[in-house]
Scaffold this motif. Sequence first.
Motif, PDB file in Angstrom:
ATOM      1  N   MET A   4      42.251  33.118  34.571  1.00  0.00           N
ATOM      2  CA  MET A   4      43.202  32.484  33.654  1.00  0.00           C
ATOM      3  C   MET A   4      44.534  33.192  33.753  1.00  0.00           C
ATOM      4  O   MET A   4      44.592  34.430  33.740  1.00  0.00           O
ATOM      5  CB  MET A   4      42.666  32.563  32.222  1.00  0.00           C
ATOM      6  CG  MET A   4      43.578  31.981  31.167  1.00  0.00           C
ATOM      7  SD  MET A   4      43.444  30.204  31.036  1.00  0.00           S
ATOM      8  CE  MET A   4      44.081  29.987  29.353  1.00  0.00           C
ATOM      9  N   GLU A   5      45.599  32.420  33.899  1.00  0.00           N
ATOM     10  CA  GLU A   5      46.959  32.941  33.836  1.00  0.00           C
ATOM     11  C   GLU A   5      47.659  32.278  32.667  1.00  0.00           C
ATOM     12  O   GLU A   5      47.496  31.080  32.426  1.00  0.00           O
ATOM     13  CB  GLU A   5      47.735  32.631  35.118  1.00  0.00           C
ATOM     14  CG  GLU A   5      47.166  33.251  36.368  1.00  0.00           C
ATOM     15  CD  GLU A   5      47.899  32.762  37.627  1.00  0.00           C
ATOM     16  OE1 GLU A   5      48.869  31.981  37.480  1.00  0.00           O
ATOM     17  OE2 GLU A   5      47.491  33.147  38.725  1.00  0.00           O
ATOM     18  N   ILE A   6      48.451  33.062  31.938  1.00  0.00           N
ATOM     19  CA  ILE A   6      49.233  32.535  30.823  1.00  0.00           C
ATOM     20  C   ILE A   6      50.685  32.952  31.028  1.00  0.00           C
ATOM     21  O   ILE A   6      50.990  34.141  31.165  1.00  0.00           O
ATOM     22  CB  ILE A   6      48.712  33.056  29.472  1.00  0.00           C
ATOM     23  CG1 ILE A   6      47.235  32.688  29.279  1.00  0.00           C
ATOM     24  CG2 ILE A   6      49.542  32.482  28.337  1.00  0.00           C
ATOM     25  CD1 ILE A   6      46.639  33.186  27.968  1.00  0.00           C
ATOM     26  N   TRP A   7      51.583  31.962  31.061  1.00  0.00           N
ATOM     27  CA  TRP A   7      53.018  32.172  31.250  1.00  0.00           C
ATOM     28  C   TRP A   7      53.734  31.655  30.009  1.00  0.00           C
ATOM     29  O   TRP A   7      53.359  30.630  29.448  1.00  0.00           O
ATOM     30  CB  TRP A   7      53.512  31.412  32.475  1.00  0.00           C
ATOM     31  CG  TRP A   7      52.801  31.743  33.755  1.00  0.00           C
ATOM     32  CD1 TRP A   7      51.521  31.394  34.108  1.00  0.00           C
ATOM     33  CD2 TRP A   7      53.321  32.479  34.854  1.00  0.00           C
ATOM     34  NE1 TRP A   7      51.216  31.876  35.350  1.00  0.00           N
ATOM     35  CE2 TRP A   7      52.307  32.549  35.846  1.00  0.00           C
ATOM     36  CE3 TRP A   7      54.551  33.090  35.110  1.00  0.00           C
ATOM     37  CZ2 TRP A   7      52.483  33.194  37.062  1.00  0.00           C
ATOM     38  CZ3 TRP A   7      54.739  33.740  36.324  1.00  0.00           C
ATOM     39  CH2 TRP A   7      53.711  33.795  37.280  1.00  0.00           C
ATOM     40  N   ASP A   8      54.770  32.355  29.576  1.00  0.00           N
ATOM     41  CA  ASP A   8      55.450  31.911  28.357  1.00  0.00           C
ATOM     42  C   ASP A   8      56.483  30.830  28.671  1.00  0.00           C
ATOM     43  O   ASP A   8      56.643  30.390  29.820  1.00  0.00           O
ATOM     44  CB  ASP A   8      56.034  33.096  27.585  1.00  0.00           C
ATOM     45  CG  ASP A   8      57.285  33.701  28.218  1.00  0.00           C
ATOM     46  OD1 ASP A   8      57.814  33.148  29.209  1.00  0.00           O
ATOM     47  OD2 ASP A   8      57.750  34.752  27.714  1.00  0.00           O
ATOM     48  N   GLN A  13      46.847  37.796  32.097  1.00  0.00           N
ATOM     49  CA  GLN A  13      45.899  37.389  33.130  1.00  0.00           C
ATOM     50  C   GLN A  13      44.499  37.743  32.639  1.00  0.00           C
ATOM     51  O   GLN A  13      44.332  38.761  31.949  1.00  0.00           O
ATOM     52  CB  GLN A  13      46.144  38.125  34.448  1.00  0.00           C
ATOM     53  CG  GLN A  13      47.455  37.853  35.114  1.00  0.00           C
ATOM     54  CD  GLN A  13      47.681  38.845  36.258  1.00  0.00           C
ATOM     55  OE1 GLN A  13      48.143  39.957  36.042  1.00  0.00           O
ATOM     56  NE2 GLN A  13      47.333  38.441  37.465  1.00  0.00           N
ATOM     57  N   ALA A  14      43.535  36.938  32.997  1.00  0.00           N
ATOM     58  CA  ALA A  14      42.169  37.239  32.569  1.00  0.00           C
ATOM     59  C   ALA A  14      41.181  36.791  33.634  1.00  0.00           C
ATOM     60  O   ALA A  14      41.435  35.858  34.406  1.00  0.00           O
ATOM     61  CB  ALA A  14      41.836  36.547  31.247  1.00  0.00           C
ATOM     62  N   ARG A  15      40.039  37.480  33.656  1.00  0.00           N
ATOM     63  CA  ARG A  15      38.905  37.045  34.477  1.00  0.00           C
ATOM     64  C   ARG A  15      37.645  37.264  33.662  1.00  0.00           C
ATOM     65  O   ARG A  15      37.496  38.295  33.006  1.00  0.00           O
ATOM     66  CB  ARG A  15      38.820  37.802  35.805  1.00  0.00           C
ATOM     67  CG  ARG A  15      37.495  37.574  36.532  1.00  0.00           C
ATOM     68  CD  ARG A  15      37.500  38.074  37.955  1.00  0.00           C
ATOM     69  NE  ARG A  15      38.225  37.156  38.819  1.00  0.00           N
ATOM     70  CZ  ARG A  15      38.234  37.242  40.169  1.00  0.00           C
ATOM     71  NH1 ARG A  15      37.578  38.218  40.764  1.00  0.00           N
ATOM     72  NH2 ARG A  15      38.909  36.375  40.889  1.00  0.00           N
TER      73      ARG A  15
END
Length: 269
Positions: free
Chosen positions: A249-253, A261-263
């Motif tokens: 998972m990527e999260i951009w504002d 970032q997550a795994r």
Amino acid sequence: MSLDPTAAGFEFDRDTRVEKDTDGVFTAVLTDGWTTFTTHPNGGYVLATALNALRQSLSQPDPLVVSAFYLRPAAPGPAEIRTETVREGRRTATGQASLSQGGKEVVRATATYGDLSPAQGPRLHTQGPPGLPDPQECAHVREFADVGPNTIGLRVEYRYSERPAFLDGRTDGDPQMEFWMRFADGRQADVHALPAMADFAVPAVTQIGAYNTVTVELTTHVRARPAPGWLACRAFTRHVDGGFHEEDMEIWDSTGVLVAQARQLAILL
């Protein structure tokens, strides 16, 4: 003067609130307002409650990395959180939190906190944020909010660049999704919400018909303090094998900055 989100009545802050009992011990009440397609509270929401206790014990303001092991499903109701400070350094502080219900451990998390104030240094992104249309031009998936009165889909808004294929019975797609996400009640995302929001996405493997998946471990790297506005997200799976899969998972504002970032490793049921 900064706004106290709890005083403002935002659901996430109210529902992750903890009360200090004794040194290193806190109590909380998990609500049924963050359930998924099951009756169990979302794992990110449970983790956020545990981290609310842990951050009170550490000197640094921002979570940098959080690793959580899910030992059994949570349930709405009372919970106890025990915290421990592992090390306080000059630039980072590390601790762990264990959330239990009925005397049984539900989640155990280790986290390192630091200071994400803007810093100078080299910057490299081999891939930028998702190329999404404006949220107003993206698909609003109403099915997520129609599952029941207490689902996470009522508390989090999603806007997809394309309607997820699995909703229409197609399971031959690429296990990848790009979408916008924000809290439905107007709460702005911050560093304390990001580890939870990294688990708020519908699993990408639903695109290949894998609907029942349970998280074993989730690691989130918080990279920056997010600007106000929608969050642009990319979730994808590359490997499904032996009854397990990973999800990234990527999260951009809203300004195009990578904020998390997550795994996670999950079991297919």
